[in-house]
Design an enzyme around this catalytic site. Structure first.
Site, mmCIF file in Angstrom:
data_model
loop_
_atom_site.group_PDB
_atom_site.id
_atom_site.type_symbol
_atom_site.label_atom_id
_atom_site.label_comp_id
_atom_site.label_asym_id
_atom_site.label_seq_id
_atom_site.Cartn_x
_atom_site.Cartn_y
_atom_site.Cartn_z
ATOM 1 N N SER A 15 0.170 -11.691 6.268
ATOM 2 C CA SER A 15 -0.934 -11.768 5.368
ATOM 3 C C SER A 15 -2.610 -12.217 5.630
ATOM 4 C CB SER A 15 -0.511 -10.946 3.972
ATOM 5 O OG SER A 15 0.063 -10.300 3.679
ATOM 6 N N THR A 42 4.920 -10.162 6.328
ATOM 7 C CA THR A 42 6.644 -10.061 5.842
ATOM 8 C C THR A 42 6.201 -8.842 4.798
ATOM 9 O OG1 THR A 42 7.222 -12.320 5.481
ATOM 10 C CG2 THR A 42 7.873 -10.478 4.096
ATOM 11 N N CYS A 43 5.041 -8.785 4.409
ATOM 12 C CA CYS A 43 4.008 -7.739 3.811
ATOM 13 C C CYS A 43 4.661 -6.397 4.443
ATOM 14 C CB CYS A 43 2.752 -7.941 3.259
ATOM 15 S SG CYS A 43 2.415 -6.680 1.946
ATOM 16 N N CYS A 48 6.702 -6.197 1.025
ATOM 17 C CA CYS A 48 5.716 -5.198 0.218
ATOM 18 C C CYS A 48 5.628 -3.252 0.547
ATOM 19 C CB CYS A 48 4.480 -5.358 -0.598
ATOM 20 S SG CYS A 48 4.022 -7.414 0.059
ATOM 21 N N LYS A 51 9.292 -1.322 1.537
ATOM 22 C CA LYS A 51 9.470 -1.596 -0.244
ATOM 23 C C LYS A 51 9.204 -0.056 -0.802
ATOM 24 C CE LYS A 51 7.994 -3.741 -3.346
ATOM 25 N NZ LYS A 51 7.558 -4.887 -4.375
ATOM 26 N N ALA A 115 5.067 -21.104 17.535
ATOM 27 C CA ALA A 115 4.240 -21.795 17.373
ATOM 28 C C ALA A 115 4.502 -23.409 16.751
ATOM 29 C CB ALA A 115 3.052 -21.439 17.075
ATOM 30 N N GLY A 177 18.313 -12.030 -9.608
ATOM 31 C CA GLY A 177 17.097 -11.393 -10.744
ATOM 32 C C GLY A 177 16.097 -11.624 -10.681
ATOM 33 N N TYR A 179 12.285 -10.515 -8.703
ATOM 34 C CA TYR A 179 11.649 -8.681 -8.473
ATOM 35 C C TYR A 179 12.070 -8.058 -7.367
ATOM 36 C CZ TYR A 179 8.394 -9.913 -5.016
ATOM 37 O OH TYR A 179 7.948 -10.302 -3.863
ATOM 38 N N GLU A 183 13.914 -4.396 -7.629
ATOM 39 C CA GLU A 183 13.447 -3.410 -6.702
ATOM 40 C C GLU A 183 14.721 -2.599 -6.469
ATOM 41 O OE1 GLU A 183 8.976 -4.840 -6.906
ATOM 42 O OE2 GLU A 183 9.720 -5.174 -5.412
ATOM 43 N N ARG A 206 13.124 -13.779 -14.670
ATOM 44 C CA ARG A 206 13.096 -15.139 -15.277
ATOM 45 C C ARG A 206 11.581 -14.950 -15.116
ATOM 46 N NH1 ARG A 206 13.204 -20.065 -13.396
ATOM 47 N NH2 ARG A 206 14.170 -19.644 -11.699
ATOM 48 N N HIS A 437 -6.631 11.107 -24.031
ATOM 49 C CA HIS A 437 -5.944 11.698 -23.964
ATOM 50 C C HIS A 437 -5.524 13.239 -23.514
ATOM 51 C CE1 HIS A 437 -3.332 12.826 -26.777
ATOM 52 N NE2 HIS A 437 -3.601 14.069 -27.202
ATOM 53 N N GLU A 442 -3.467 5.386 -23.054
ATOM 54 C CA GLU A 442 -4.333 5.478 -24.313
ATOM 55 C C GLU A 442 -3.523 4.375 -26.192
ATOM 56 O OE1 GLU A 442 -4.389 9.476 -26.955
ATOM 57 O OE2 GLU A 442 -3.569 10.005 -25.421
HETATM 58 C C1 LIG Z 1 11.328 -7.641 0.156
HETATM 59 C C2 LIG Z 1 10.111 -8.159 0.043
HETATM 60 C C3 LIG Z 1 9.139 -7.179 -1.142
HETATM 61 C C4 LIG Z 1 7.740 -7.855 -1.433
HETATM 62 N N1 LIG Z 1 7.139 -7.097 -2.073
HETATM 63 C C5 LIG Z 1 6.041 -7.569 -2.551
HETATM 64 C C6 LIG Z 1 4.825 -6.487 -3.583
HETATM 65 O O1 LIG Z 1 5.415 -5.808 -3.914
HETATM 66 N N2 LIG Z 1 3.941 -7.356 -3.392
HETATM 67 C C7 LIG Z 1 2.944 -8.528 -3.358
HETATM 68 O O2 LIG Z 1 2.047 -8.693 -3.742
HETATM 69 N N3 LIG Z 1 4.048 -9.651 -2.886
HETATM 70 C C8 LIG Z 1 5.316 -8.410 -2.424
HETATM 71 N N4 LIG Z 1 6.241 -9.500 -1.748
HETATM 72 C C9 LIG Z 1 5.114 -11.125 -1.220
HETATM 73 C C10 LIG Z 1 4.674 -11.037 0.057
HETATM 74 O O3 LIG Z 1 5.206 -10.077 1.260
HETATM 75 C C11 LIG Z 1 4.313 -12.207 0.599
HETATM 76 O O4 LIG Z 1 3.875 -12.592 -0.633
HETATM 77 C C12 LIG Z 1 3.690 -12.056 1.692
HETATM 78 O O5 LIG Z 1 3.741 -11.510 2.788
HETATM 79 C C13 LIG Z 1 3.166 -13.764 1.892
HETATM 80 O O6 LIG Z 1 1.770 -13.655 2.838
HETATM 81 P P1 LIG Z 1 1.605 -15.215 4.413
HETATM 82 O O7 LIG Z 1 0.459 -14.748 5.051
HETATM 83 O O8 LIG Z 1 2.139 -15.758 2.833
HETATM 84 O O9 LIG Z 1 3.132 -14.790 4.836
HETATM 85 P P2 LIG Z 1 4.263 -13.660 5.713
HETATM 86 O O10 LIG Z 1 3.376 -12.537 5.375
HETATM 87 O O11 LIG Z 1 5.369 -14.069 5.935
HETATM 88 O O12 LIG Z 1 3.937 -14.515 7.341
HETATM 89 C C14 LIG Z 1 4.048 -15.200 8.443
HETATM 90 C C15 LIG Z 1 3.806 -14.692 9.476
HETATM 91 O O13 LIG Z 1 4.458 -16.045 10.245
HETATM 92 C C16 LIG Z 1 5.853 -15.901 11.302
HETATM 93 N N5 LIG Z 1 6.076 -17.056 11.652
HETATM 94 C C17 LIG Z 1 6.824 -18.182 10.949
HETATM 95 N N6 LIG Z 1 6.607 -19.118 11.638
HETATM 96 C C18 LIG Z 1 6.233 -19.327 12.639
HETATM 97 C C19 LIG Z 1 6.275 -19.973 14.152
HETATM 98 N N7 LIG Z 1 6.394 -21.065 14.183
HETATM 99 N N8 LIG Z 1 5.225 -19.297 14.792
HETATM 100 C C20 LIG Z 1 4.591 -17.964 15.161
HETATM 101 N N9 LIG Z 1 5.002 -17.128 14.136
HETATM 102 C C21 LIG Z 1 5.566 -17.966 12.900
HETATM 103 C C22 LIG Z 1 6.544 -14.812 10.508
HETATM 104 O O14 LIG Z 1 7.243 -14.354 11.605
HETATM 105 C C23 LIG Z 1 5.268 -13.868 9.651
HETATM 106 O O15 LIG Z 1 5.328 -12.983 10.037
HETATM 107 C C24 LIG Z 1 7.283 -8.996 -1.236
HETATM 108 C C25 LIG Z 1 8.410 -9.837 -0.587
HETATM 109 C C26 LIG Z 1 9.192 -9.084 0.185
HETATM 110 C C27 LIG Z 1 10.038 -10.330 0.973
#
Ligand SMILES: Cc1cc2nc3c(=O)[nH]c(=O)nc-3n(C[C@H](O)[C@H](O)[C@H](O)COP(=O)(O)OP(=O)(O)OC[C@H]3O[C@@H](n4cnc5c(N)ncnc54)[C@H](O)[C@@H]3O)c2cc1C
Length: 460
Positions: A15, A42-43, A48, A51, A115, A177, A179, A183, A206, A437, A442
């Site tokens: 992200s 991750t997202c 997200c 999920k 990297a 415990g 989110y 979930e 928490r 309503h 509301e």
């Molecule tokens: C199950 C789950 C559900 C979630 N639900 C929500 C939600 O509903 N709403 C919300 O707002 N947030 C949610 N989150 C949190 C959200 O996913 C993260 O906050 C967000 O993705 C963080 O973005 P980021 O750019 O910091 O890292 P990431 O999105 O984690 O991206 C990091 C990237 O770096 C890559 N990487 C790592 N190390 C290296 C390297 N050395 N060289 C090259 N690439 C590398 C990884 O492969 C990854 O693709 C959830 C997380 C999880 C695990």
């Protein structure tokens, strides 16, 4: 133009990294981004988005149940996990392709590689190739923490694997415990698994308002989820396909899967942080200033790896602010206050601002308004569920300093209420807003009776 290979090297196409890369490029920087797994991070790939798709799937159970009370006659619905996972994977692949083409469109050079930092200006790729960059942005996210190495921990899954199980577990123990644990417990329960949630603290979620925590725990129990607080999983045995989770009170729970969702850690392992002497803070995240600059002047970090507020919109905002600051000539700080958040439990939670405990500490005078009611849709359905809403109002300024909702669409509601709270709306502003309503929302503009009032002098 600098004599470096690129102006900006971004590590991690999640992200924060993707947003920073494309905005920097739109300002004219030559940008390269490395991703070791899948573009989107991750997202998109294992957070997200997948999920929320599983959440949608799990909620059909209630819809089918409720339909009967509204006169619909259905034959017993059947759920097919492999179909859900295949369809979810197809959607994730589509989104990954969309992210990749966005990078191409913005002329960001993507390298599918891990990297590692060699020095403050050099990044080494898996091929051994080195790239010299004027500025480096670390956006490597977080990683599931599996806790101390208890016997049998290798049999436990994290949220990463939960998205790819071959079949729906009939019985699952979820430890945690926060989110993510809550979930997944609700997802599996909605899809028909027998779920036990084990959490070492005294109550789930928490950091959330105590009324919200209690309300959701009651709702989860009512939906058949066993919630065990004050204990941990101390060992996992495997006999054939069956797992047995041993708890700290010597209880044993047989299950098909044991999932640990006990927190995530900033992803700094093996990144070469030590080669550059970047300072980490006590929780293991990369220490940054308000412009996301690390202790090494030309190296920045955004998102979960900095362990500020670990949410996608925050990572995106930090990535954008970094690009505006460094390449757009607009030094931009991210406001980490008043971040609205949702928990996609069943029922859903939406919160913004202070909890009651925080508000009592911060406000000299505090008025608490709350209500709990049966959502209208549940009446004909004959479903025993209740919604909960709470407003915390600073008694001196009349400002709404906290809003907490448990009920259908709470995440959607809190996004909009977030605007009012961000604009410093008062309780009088809420009251002056005409109700819509009949809706659940509301209630928020018709809360007249204080549930409690505190003044600091009286409390002390
Ligand atoms: C199950 C789950 C559900 C979630 N639900 C929500 C939600 O509903 N709403 C919300 O707002 N947030 C949610 N989150 C949190 C959200 O996913 C993260 O906050 C967000 O993705 C963080 O973005 P980021 O750019 O910091 O890292 P990431 O999105 O984690 O991206 C990091 C990237 O770096 C890559 N990487 C790592 N190390 C290296 C390297 N050395 N060289 C090259 N690439 C590398 C990884 O492969 C990854 O693709 C959830 C997380 C999880 C695990």
């Amino acid at each position: 133009m600098s004599d470096h290979d690129v102006d900006l090297f971004v590590i991690g196409a999640g992200s924060g990294g993707v947003r920073a890369a494309r905005i920097a490029s739109s300002y004219g920087a030559r940008v390269m981004i490395a991703e070791e797994f899948r573009v989107g991070g991750t997202c998109v790939i294992r957070g997200c988005v997948p999920k929320k798709l599983l959440v949608y799937a799990s909620r059909f159970a209630d819809e089918f149940h409720d339909a009967a009370g509204y006169g619909w006659r259905l034959s017993a619905p059947e759920f097919h996990w492999p179909t859900l996972i295949a369809n979810k994977d197809r959607e994730i692949a589509r989104l990954e392709a969309a992210y990749t083409s966005t990078l191409e469109r913005f002329k960001v050079q993507l390298v599918k590689s891990r990297a590692v930092l060699e020095d403050a200006h050099t990044v080494r790729l898996s091929t051994g190739a080195r790239v010299n960059a004027e500025t480096i942005l670390i956006a490597t996210g977080g990683w599931p923490h599996m806790g101390p190495k208890i016997p049998g921990i290798e049999h436990a899954i994290s949220s990463n694997e939960a998205f790819h199980l071959a079949e729906l577990p009939k019985r699952i123990v979820v430890q945690g415990g926060g989110y993510i644990a809550v979930e997944f417990a609700c997802i599996f329960a909605g899809l028909g698994s027998k779920v036990t949630l084990v959490y070492r603290g005294e109550n789930i979620l928490r950091g959330f308002d105590d009324d919200v925590r209690e309300h959701l725990r009651g709702e989860m129990r009512a939906r058949g989820i066993t919630v065990i607080c004050g204990h941990t999983v101390t060992a996992i045995d495997k006999a054939g396909d069956e797992l047995v989770a041993h708890l700290s009170d010597n209880k044993k729970i047989a299950a098909d899967k044991v999932m640990f969702a006990i927190g995530r850690r900033p992803n700094t392992m093996g990144l070469g942080i030590e080669n550059v002497n970047i300072k980490l803070h006590e929780h293991g995240g990369i220490e940054v200033d308000e412009y996301s600059r690390t202790s090494v002047g030309n190296v920045y970090a955004v998102g979960d790896v900095t362990n500020r507020i670990n949410l996608t919109p925050v990572a995106i905002r930090e990535g954008h602010a970094f690009a505006d600051t460094v390449y757009g000539g607009k030094p931009t700080r991210v406001d980490h206050g008043n971040v609205p958040t949702a928990v996609f439990s069943e029922p859903e939670i939406g919160v913004i601002g202070l909890t009651e405990a925080q508000a009592r500490a911060e406000c000299a005078k505090l008025d608490v308004y709350k209500t709990s009611f049966r959502p209208m849709k549940a009446t004909l359905a004959g479903r025993q569920t209740r919604s909960f809403m709470k407003l915390l109002v600073d008694g001196t300024t009349d400002r709404v300093v906290g809003c907490h909702i448990v009920g259908p669409d709470a995440g959607e509601l809190i996004q909009v209420i977030g605007i009012a709270v961000q604009m410093k709306a008062t309780k009088a502003d809420f009251d002056a807003t005409m109700a819509v309503h009949p809706t659940a929302a509301e209630e928020l503009v018709t809360l007249r009776d204080k549930a409690a009032s505190y003044t600091r002098a009286a409390a002390e």
